[in-house]
Design an enzyme around this catalytic site. Structure first.
Site, PDB file in Angstrom:
ATOM      1  N   ASP A  40     -21.780 -50.110  39.935  1.00 47.59           N
ATOM      2  CA  ASP A  40     -21.242 -51.446  39.661  1.00 47.59           C
ATOM      3  C   ASP A  40     -19.778 -51.564  40.099  1.00 47.59           C
ATOM      4  O   ASP A  40     -19.069 -50.567  40.240  1.00 47.59           O
ATOM      5  CB  ASP A  40     -21.308 -51.742  38.158  1.00 47.59           C
ATOM      6  CG  ASP A  40     -22.727 -52.041  37.701  1.00 47.59           C
ATOM      7  OD1 ASP A  40     -23.669 -51.835  38.491  1.00 47.59           O
ATOM      8  OD2 ASP A  40     -22.887 -52.469  36.543  1.00 47.59           O
ATOM      9  N   HIS A 185     -20.465 -46.332  38.122  1.00 49.31           N
ATOM     10  CA  HIS A 185     -19.501 -47.323  38.595  1.00 49.31           C
ATOM     11  C   HIS A 185     -18.794 -46.846  39.851  1.00 49.31           C
ATOM     12  O   HIS A 185     -18.581 -45.642  40.031  1.00 49.31           O
ATOM     13  CB  HIS A 185     -18.475 -47.623  37.497  1.00 49.31           C
ATOM     14  CG  HIS A 185     -19.064 -48.419  36.373  1.00 49.31           C
ATOM     15  ND1 HIS A 185     -19.822 -47.834  35.382  1.00 49.31           N
ATOM     16  CD2 HIS A 185     -19.050 -49.744  36.108  1.00 49.31           C
ATOM     17  CE1 HIS A 185     -20.238 -48.771  34.548  1.00 49.31           C
ATOM     18  NE2 HIS A 185     -19.790 -49.938  34.959  1.00 49.31           N
TER      19      HIS A 185
HETATM   20 ZN   LIG Z   1     -19.219 -54.746  35.945  1.00 44.50          ZN
END
Ligand SMILES: [Zn+2]
Length: 221
Positions: A40, A185
């Protein structure tokens, strides 16, 4: 009687799971030994190459949930991800708390992210992950109108806490199951460090790495 009930259940379950997977997916088929790596919040100027470089030797293709305004600022990095064979997905344009917005605003956030990708010559996204993973009916309504599927996750590495690579890989390797969608992430050096261990170990255990779109399609009955 029992046979017809069983048949009914199988057909109904199949229809329902197919129907559900059109609007949202949080994990894949529990009978298929495959997982998805999702990243992400990218792209960022300096943190995508290490992920691309870590995945490349293994021919692993991941799904990147991009923030539209970053994809716009770092168009070359966005193109690099697409050219490397990774799936690009929608994480809104400004990364707001989508559940607090009106349906029209939610749609605009998703559209603007897509517009950035289209301006780069890339295809429209299939999946949207609401920031933080929070969703409500307004988000579902917006997504149905846009023909987008919600892409959540089933295994959270919590790499955003800054935990070391050993902890990230230990968590994944000890809890992974068929069809897991693994949340990581962009911009987390410890996650990048954990990737070779995760990939090599899971492959030894028979797992395939696929993109989210393939996971969804393989889960269809
Ligand atoms: Zn996010």
């Amino acid at each position: 009687m029992l046979l017809s009930l069983t048949l009914f259940l199988v057909i109904e379950w199949g229809t329902l799971s197919d129907e559900r997977s059109k609007y949202g997916i949080a994990s894949g088929n529990p009978f298929v030994r495959e997982v998805v790596l999702t990243f992400d919040d990218g792209p960022r100027q300096d943190n995508m190459q290490p992920i691309i470089a870590a995945l490349k030797p293994y021919n692993v293709y991941a799904t990147f949930f991009l923030v539209g305004k970053f994809a716009e600022r770092y168009g070359n990095i966005t193109l690099m991800l697409a050219r490397a064979g990774h799936e690009l997905a929608n994480h809104s344009y400004t990364h707001p708390r989508l559940y607090k917005l009106w349906v029209e605003k939610i749609m605009r956030e998703a559209e603007r992210c897509d517009e950035v990708l289209e301006a780069l010559g890339l295809r429209k996204t299939r999946f949207l992950r609401p920031p933080g993973g929070h969703f409500n009916m307004k988000i579902f309504n917006a997504m149905r109108r846009m023909n987008l599927c919600m892409g959540l996750w089933s295994l959270n590495t919590a790499d955003y806490t800054g935990r070391p690579a050993e902890e990230i890989s230990r968590l994944v390797l000890s809890s992974v199951k068929n069809g897991d969608i693994i949340l990581m992430h962009s911009g987390m050096p410890e996650s990048v460090k954990a990737l070779p261990v995760i990939i090599e170990n899971l492959r030894e255990r028979g797992f395939n790495f696929v993109r989210l779109e393939e996971l969804r399609d393989n889960g269809r009955i």
